[in-house]
Structure formats: C-alpha cells, structure tokens
Enzyme design. Structure first.
Site, PDB file in Angstrom:
ATOM      1  N   LYS A 178       0.819  -1.217   0.000  1.00  0.00           N
ATOM      2  CA  LYS A 178       0.000   0.000   0.000  1.00  0.00           C
ATOM      3  C   LYS A 178       0.852   1.267   0.000  1.00  0.00           C
ATOM      4  CE  LYS A 178      -2.246  -0.816   3.829  1.00  0.00           C
ATOM      5  NZ  LYS A 178      -1.697  -2.127   4.257  1.00  0.00           N
ATOM      6  N   ARG A 229      -9.262   0.531   9.252  1.00  0.00           N
ATOM      7  CA  ARG A 229      -8.796  -0.828   9.465  1.00  0.00           C
ATOM      8  C   ARG A 229      -9.833  -1.652  10.215  1.00  0.00           C
ATOM      9  NH1 ARG A 229      -3.046   0.088   9.091  1.00  0.00           N
ATOM     10  NH2 ARG A 229      -1.817  -1.767   9.453  1.00  0.00           N
ATOM     11  N   ARG A 253      11.955  -6.340   4.631  1.00  0.00           N
ATOM     12  CA  ARG A 253      11.708  -4.922   4.350  1.00  0.00           C
ATOM     13  C   ARG A 253      12.632  -4.036   5.184  1.00  0.00           C
ATOM     14  NH1 ARG A 253       5.767  -2.274   4.874  1.00  0.00           N
ATOM     15  NH2 ARG A 253       5.916  -2.768   7.090  1.00  0.00           N
ATOM     16  N   ARG A 285      11.813  -2.130  10.798  1.00  0.00           N
ATOM     17  CA  ARG A 285      10.787  -1.734  11.756  1.00  0.00           C
ATOM     18  C   ARG A 285      10.634  -2.795  12.836  1.00  0.00           C
ATOM     19  NH1 ARG A 285       5.604   0.000   8.272  1.00  0.00           N
ATOM     20  NH2 ARG A 285       4.646  -1.226   9.938  1.00  0.00           N
ATOM     21  N   ARG A 315       0.004  -9.522  12.965  1.00  0.00           N
ATOM     22  CA  ARG A 315      -0.609  -8.468  12.157  1.00  0.00           C
ATOM     23  C   ARG A 315      -1.496  -9.058  11.069  1.00  0.00           C
ATOM     24  NH1 ARG A 315       4.652  -5.749  10.437  1.00  0.00           N
ATOM     25  NH2 ARG A 315       3.415  -4.377   9.117  1.00  0.00           N
TER      26      ARG A 315
HETATM   27  P1  ADP Z   1       1.384  -2.078   7.980  1.00  0.00           P
HETATM   28  O1  ADP Z   1       0.294  -1.675   7.034  1.00  0.00           O
HETATM   29  O2  ADP Z   1       2.630  -2.433   7.277  1.00  0.00           O
HETATM   30  O3  ADP Z   1       0.955  -3.020   9.068  1.00  0.00           O
HETATM   31  P2  ADP Z   1       1.224   0.504   9.240  1.00  0.00           P
HETATM   32  O4  ADP Z   1       2.395   1.386   9.211  1.00  0.00           O
HETATM   33  O5  ADP Z   1       0.046   0.833   8.418  1.00  0.00           O
HETATM   34  O6  ADP Z   1       1.820  -0.877   8.852  1.00  0.00           O
HETATM   35  O7  ADP Z   1       0.727   0.282  10.732  1.00  0.00           O
HETATM   36  C1  ADP Z   1       1.587  -0.069  11.796  1.00  0.00           C
HETATM   37  C2  ADP Z   1       0.791  -0.264  13.080  1.00  0.00           C
HETATM   38  O8  ADP Z   1       0.134   0.971  13.427  1.00  0.00           O
HETATM   39  C3  ADP Z   1      -0.342  -1.280  13.013  1.00  0.00           C
HETATM   40  O9  ADP Z   1       0.094  -2.613  13.218  1.00  0.00           O
HETATM   41  C4  ADP Z   1      -1.250  -0.787  14.140  1.00  0.00           C
HETATM   42  O10 ADP Z   1      -0.752  -1.140  15.410  1.00  0.00           O
HETATM   43  C5  ADP Z   1      -1.146   0.712  14.001  1.00  0.00           C
HETATM   44  N1  ADP Z   1      -2.204   1.272  13.104  1.00  0.00           N
HETATM   45  C6  ADP Z   1      -1.995   1.886  11.905  1.00  0.00           C
HETATM   46  N2  ADP Z   1      -3.157   2.282  11.354  1.00  0.00           N
HETATM   47  C7  ADP Z   1      -4.139   1.903  12.218  1.00  0.00           C
HETATM   48  C8  ADP Z   1      -5.556   2.011  12.228  1.00  0.00           C
HETATM   49  N3  ADP Z   1      -6.240   2.594  11.205  1.00  0.00           N
HETATM   50  N4  ADP Z   1      -6.235   1.521  13.295  1.00  0.00           N
HETATM   51  C9  ADP Z   1      -5.585   0.931  14.316  1.00  0.00           C
HETATM   52  N5  ADP Z   1      -4.252   0.790  14.376  1.00  0.00           N
HETATM   53  C10 ADP Z   1      -3.520   1.263  13.349  1.00  0.00           C
END
Ligand code: ADP
Ligand code: ZN
Length: 208
Positions: free
Chosen positions: A13, A88, A122, A153, A164
C-alpha cells in the site's frame, strides 16, 4: 479525489500510495507513519501507541479516529487524499462515512506467503521514508535516495508479522464487503511499476 488503499500489511500500500501522490498531487495519509512519528517523539501517547504497534495489535478506534479526523481537516486535503492504513475496522469505516464521501477503494492483493517473505526483509529509510528490501539486487543497507542507513521496523519481526496478518483477517478484511460498491482490485505480485500501471489508468479515467 478521495481514495482508500485497502490491503494486508506488507501488501504494498505504501509504495503504491507514493506513486499516486506524485502523479495526482494528493497527500498520502498513513496512520502507521503518523503513529510512528508520535512514538519517536516519546510523549506518553507516543509510548502507548508504540506498545500496540510492537505487539502487532491495533490502536484503539477512538484514538485512531480522532487523529485521522484532525489530519484530513488540514488545508492540504482540500482536493482529496489517499488513506493508507485507515480504515482498518468497520467502526473506523463508519466514522469516516460520517465525515466524507470516498470516491474509490483500491484493494491491493497479495498472498500471505509472499507478504511474510517481503515484510521480514523490508527495510525503511528513517530520513526520507523510502522503502527497500534486503533481498533486492544492489541492496547496500543505505537509502538509494538519500544515503541514510536503513533500519528494520520493530513490527517487521516474524512473530509480530504473523499477529498483524491475523488481525487483518479478523478486523480489516470485512471492509472488502463494506466497500464492495466502489472497489478496484489490483495484484501486487509484480514490480511496483507493474502494480501501479492499472491503477494509474483507472484513476485517470476517474478524474475526467
Ligand atoms: P502495515 O500496514 O505495514 O501493518 P502501518 O504502518 O500501516 O503498517 O501500521 C503499523 C501499526 O500501526 C499497526 O500494526 C497498528 O498497530 C497501528 N495502526 C496503523 N493504522 C491503524 C488504524 N487505522 N487503526 C488501528 N491501528 C492502526
Ligand atoms: Zn532516504
């Protein structure tokens, strides 16, 4: 143009969002990037966010919705935005619906097996946000754009990645149905350019 990028963590994404941002001049809004920024500043809120992220759990809806709401009310979002990593959960999607009308939802599709491979290798640039992969040709451990040493990360470790993906299946996958009337699906099996090509065509048509 108001867009959502939907897809499992590691499906690509963020990479796709960066390409759309460049061509269509709308900002990429990544809740994950925003949370990591808060975490790096070390405030009480930031530390709390970090503990959710490091275990692969979702940040609670109330906090996430509040932060997102503030972000999309800023000036640079006047002509639209790309949401990367939000919504999400179904409650987040419902909250968003009460704020604005989304034009299209792009579903980035990749098999979990491939996602796991990509995520554990990554690497990210702490300075410009560029994304690389330790398995790719020419990888040196330094950012290809700005030369800063790359890092892994904390949540890209194997155990957290598995958590996740489970969280995605349970909480986020139901959004595919929620947005079934405005969904555009693309496979990210190929290169970033191959993934972007059909999306670019689709969005160009959407614009006129
Ligand atoms: P990825 O899509 O690679 O998992 P992100 O950078 O989008 O990574 O998100 C990292 C973390 O941030 C998630 O695992 C979660 O803990 C938190 N997070 C991000 N966006 C949301 C969301 N919309 N709602 C709840 N938690 C979120
Ligand atoms: Zn860089």
């Amino acid at each position: 143009m108001k867009l959502i990028l939907l897809g499992a963590p590691g499906s690509g994404k963020g990479t796709l969002a960066k390409k759309i941002t460049k061509d269509f001049e709308i900002p990429q809004i990544s809740t994950g990037d925003m949370f990591r920024q808060f975490a790096s500043e070390g405030s009480e809120l930031g530390l709390k966010l970090k503990s959710y992220m490091d275990s692969g759990k979702l940040v609670p809806d109330e906090v996430t919705i509040e932060i997102l709401k503030a972000r999309i009310s800023k000036d640079d979002c006047k002509n639209g935005f790309i949401l990367d990593g939000f919504p999400r959960t179904v409650p987040q999607a419902e909250a968003l619906k009460s704020l604005c009308e989304i034009d299209s939802v792009i579903l980035v599709d990749l098999a979990f097996e491939e996602i796991i491979k990509r995520l554990v290798s990554r690497r990210v640039c702490p300075s410009c946000g560029d994304i690389d992969n330790s398995e790719y040709e020419g990888y040196t451990g330094k950012c290809r754009k700005c030369g800063t040493p790359l890092y892994q990360r904390d949540d890209d470790k194997l155990e957290t990645v598995k958590n996740r993906l489970e969280v995605y299946e349970k909480n986020t996958a139901p959004l595919i149905n929620f947005y079934s009337d405005r969904l555009f699906k693309v496979s990210s099996k190929g290169t970033p350019e191959e993934t972007y090509a059909p999306v670019k065509t689709f969005l160009s048509n959407l614009e006129d």
